[in-house]
Scaffold this motif. Structure first.
Motif, mmCIF file in Angstrom:
data_model
loop_
_atom_site.group_PDB
_atom_site.id
_atom_site.type_symbol
_atom_site.label_atom_id
_atom_site.label_comp_id
_atom_site.label_asym_id
_atom_site.label_seq_id
_atom_site.Cartn_x
_atom_site.Cartn_y
_atom_site.Cartn_z
ATOM 1 N N THR A 1 14.647 -14.366 11.830
ATOM 2 C CA THR A 1 13.831 -15.488 11.501
ATOM 3 C C THR A 1 15.383 -16.472 11.455
ATOM 4 O OG1 THR A 1 11.872 -14.921 10.869
ATOM 5 C CG2 THR A 1 13.482 -17.235 10.292
ATOM 6 N N PHE A 2 16.435 -15.308 10.658
ATOM 7 C CA PHE A 2 17.647 -15.687 10.674
ATOM 8 C C PHE A 2 18.527 -16.662 11.929
ATOM 9 C CE2 PHE A 2 22.095 -15.917 9.952
ATOM 10 C CZ PHE A 2 22.256 -16.810 8.962
ATOM 11 N N VAL A 3 18.123 -16.109 12.684
ATOM 12 C CA VAL A 3 18.899 -16.083 13.638
ATOM 13 C C VAL A 3 18.271 -17.224 14.923
ATOM 14 C CG1 VAL A 3 18.905 -14.867 16.310
ATOM 15 C CG2 VAL A 3 20.226 -13.267 13.916
ATOM 16 N N TYR A 4 17.245 -17.104 14.572
ATOM 17 C CA TYR A 4 16.544 -18.427 15.104
ATOM 18 C C TYR A 4 16.750 -19.611 14.853
ATOM 19 C CZ TYR A 4 12.850 -21.331 16.358
ATOM 20 O OH TYR A 4 12.363 -22.417 17.247
ATOM 21 N N THR B 1 0.831 -1.476 0.371
ATOM 22 C CA THR B 1 0.368 -0.093 0.039
ATOM 23 C C THR B 1 1.142 1.110 -0.291
ATOM 24 O OG1 THR B 1 -0.247 0.045 2.428
ATOM 25 C CG2 THR B 1 -1.987 -1.141 0.598
ATOM 26 N N GLY B 2 2.018 1.113 0.374
ATOM 27 C CA GLY B 2 3.191 2.239 -0.014
ATOM 28 C C GLY B 2 3.770 3.037 0.909
ATOM 29 N N VAL B 3 3.448 2.231 2.273
ATOM 30 C CA VAL B 3 4.058 2.224 3.149
ATOM 31 C C VAL B 3 5.826 1.533 3.259
ATOM 32 C CG1 VAL B 3 4.244 2.128 6.352
ATOM 33 C CG2 VAL B 3 2.007 1.734 4.768
ATOM 34 N N PHE B 4 6.548 2.627 2.956
ATOM 35 C CA PHE B 4 8.116 1.746 2.757
ATOM 36 C C PHE B 4 8.706 1.794 4.130
ATOM 37 C CE2 PHE B 4 6.866 3.437 -1.608
ATOM 38 C CZ PHE B 4 6.846 2.345 -1.814
ATOM 39 N N SER B 5 7.972 1.981 4.815
ATOM 40 C CA SER B 5 8.673 1.395 5.648
ATOM 41 C C SER B 5 8.993 0.735 6.387
ATOM 42 C CB SER B 5 9.046 3.290 6.942
ATOM 43 O OG SER B 5 7.158 2.840 7.748
ATOM 44 N N MET B 6 8.169 -0.288 5.942
ATOM 45 C CA MET B 6 7.827 -1.544 6.375
ATOM 46 C C MET B 6 9.098 -2.336 6.130
ATOM 47 S SD MET B 6 5.864 -2.998 8.543
ATOM 48 C CE MET B 6 4.594 -1.577 9.036
ATOM 49 N N LEU B 7 9.801 -2.801 4.709
ATOM 50 C CA LEU B 7 11.173 -2.932 4.251
ATOM 51 C C LEU B 7 12.311 -2.843 5.170
ATOM 52 C CD1 LEU B 7 11.552 -1.049 1.016
ATOM 53 C CD2 LEU B 7 11.089 -3.330 1.360
ATOM 54 N N ILE B 8 12.431 -2.060 6.479
ATOM 55 C CA ILE B 8 12.994 -2.330 7.599
ATOM 56 C C ILE B 8 11.982 -3.271 8.829
ATOM 57 C CG2 ILE B 8 14.759 -0.857 9.429
ATOM 58 C CD1 ILE B 8 13.360 1.921 8.394
ATOM 59 N N VAL B 9 11.021 -3.088 8.982
ATOM 60 C CA VAL B 9 10.602 -4.208 9.532
ATOM 61 C C VAL B 9 10.546 -5.749 8.976
ATOM 62 C CG1 VAL B 9 7.863 -5.175 10.151
ATOM 63 C CG2 VAL B 9 8.791 -2.950 10.860
ATOM 64 N N ILE B 10 10.339 -5.635 7.091
ATOM 65 C CA ILE B 10 10.080 -6.728 6.946
ATOM 66 C C ILE B 10 12.198 -7.662 6.938
ATOM 67 C CG2 ILE B 10 10.535 -8.058 4.592
ATOM 68 C CD1 ILE B 10 7.917 -6.562 4.072
ATOM 69 N N ALA B 11 12.695 -6.551 7.082
ATOM 70 C CA ALA B 11 14.082 -7.105 6.691
ATOM 71 C C ALA B 11 14.502 -7.181 8.325
ATOM 72 C CB ALA B 11 15.187 -5.510 6.953
ATOM 73 N N ALA B 12 13.949 -6.748 10.061
ATOM 74 C CA ALA B 12 14.419 -7.001 10.568
ATOM 75 C C ALA B 12 13.780 -8.549 12.057
ATOM 76 C CB ALA B 12 13.305 -6.172 11.834
ATOM 77 N N ALA B 13 11.992 -8.787 11.044
ATOM 78 C CA ALA B 13 11.983 -9.827 10.967
ATOM 79 C C ALA B 13 12.899 -11.391 10.080
ATOM 80 C CB ALA B 13 10.362 -9.730 9.575
ATOM 81 N N THR B 14 13.091 -10.593 9.157
ATOM 82 C CA THR B 14 13.741 -11.687 8.429
ATOM 83 C C THR B 14 15.421 -11.839 9.150
ATOM 84 O OG1 THR B 14 13.221 -10.752 6.668
ATOM 85 C CG2 THR B 14 14.828 -12.069 5.857
#
Length: 137
Positions: A125-128, A109-122
């Motif tokens: 998940t990798f650390v887990y 929907t255009g909330v590009f700050s979610m890229l930071i959230v997606i990167a942190a979630a990824t």
């Protein structure tokens, strides 16, 4: 082409979540402050539908597309794992303002700050994945 159906289901899911305001940061904020029933109604409906679906799958022995009987394995009854995991998930959800599905919908929907959230979630998940064998399960 065979994965196109998943794209369409994802788009439909995104439209439903946007129209129901389930991806709205304000609705999520209201939920965590116990000011509105809106999100609890959506989540409760989803949990109820999930319980009913699992019950019907088990009761009527529904088969998958490949013709195999769907078998749902029993889960570990440990309480502390779910409490700890749910707390971490909830804190991440409260800090980011979105759980995993809506992160991608908000990006769409255009909330590009979610890229930071997606990167942190990824990264989380990798650390887990790296620590999984050392954690109690």
């Amino acid at each position: 082409m065979k994965f196109l159906k998943f794209l369409f289901v994802g788009i439909l899911f995104g439209i439903i979540l946007v129209k129901s305001e389930a991806v709205s940061w304000y609705r999520i904020f209201e939920m965590f402050k116990f000011q509105s029933f809106h999100m609890y109604g959506i989540i409760g409906s989803a949990v109820g539908l999930g319980i009913l679906s699992i019950y019907l799958i088990k009761k009527s022995k529904i088969k998958s597309i490949e013709g195999q009987e769907i078998k749902i394995p029993t889960k570990n009854k440990s309480f502390i794992n779910y409490l700890l995991g749910g707390t971490i998930f909830g804190l991440g959800w409260a800090l980011a303002g979105a759980c995993p599905g809506p992160m991608y919908i908000l990006l769409g929907t255009g909330v590009f700050s979610m890229l930071i959230v997606i990167a942190a979630a990824t990264l989380g998940t990798f650390v887990y994945g790296l620590l999984k064998s050392k954690l109690p399960h």
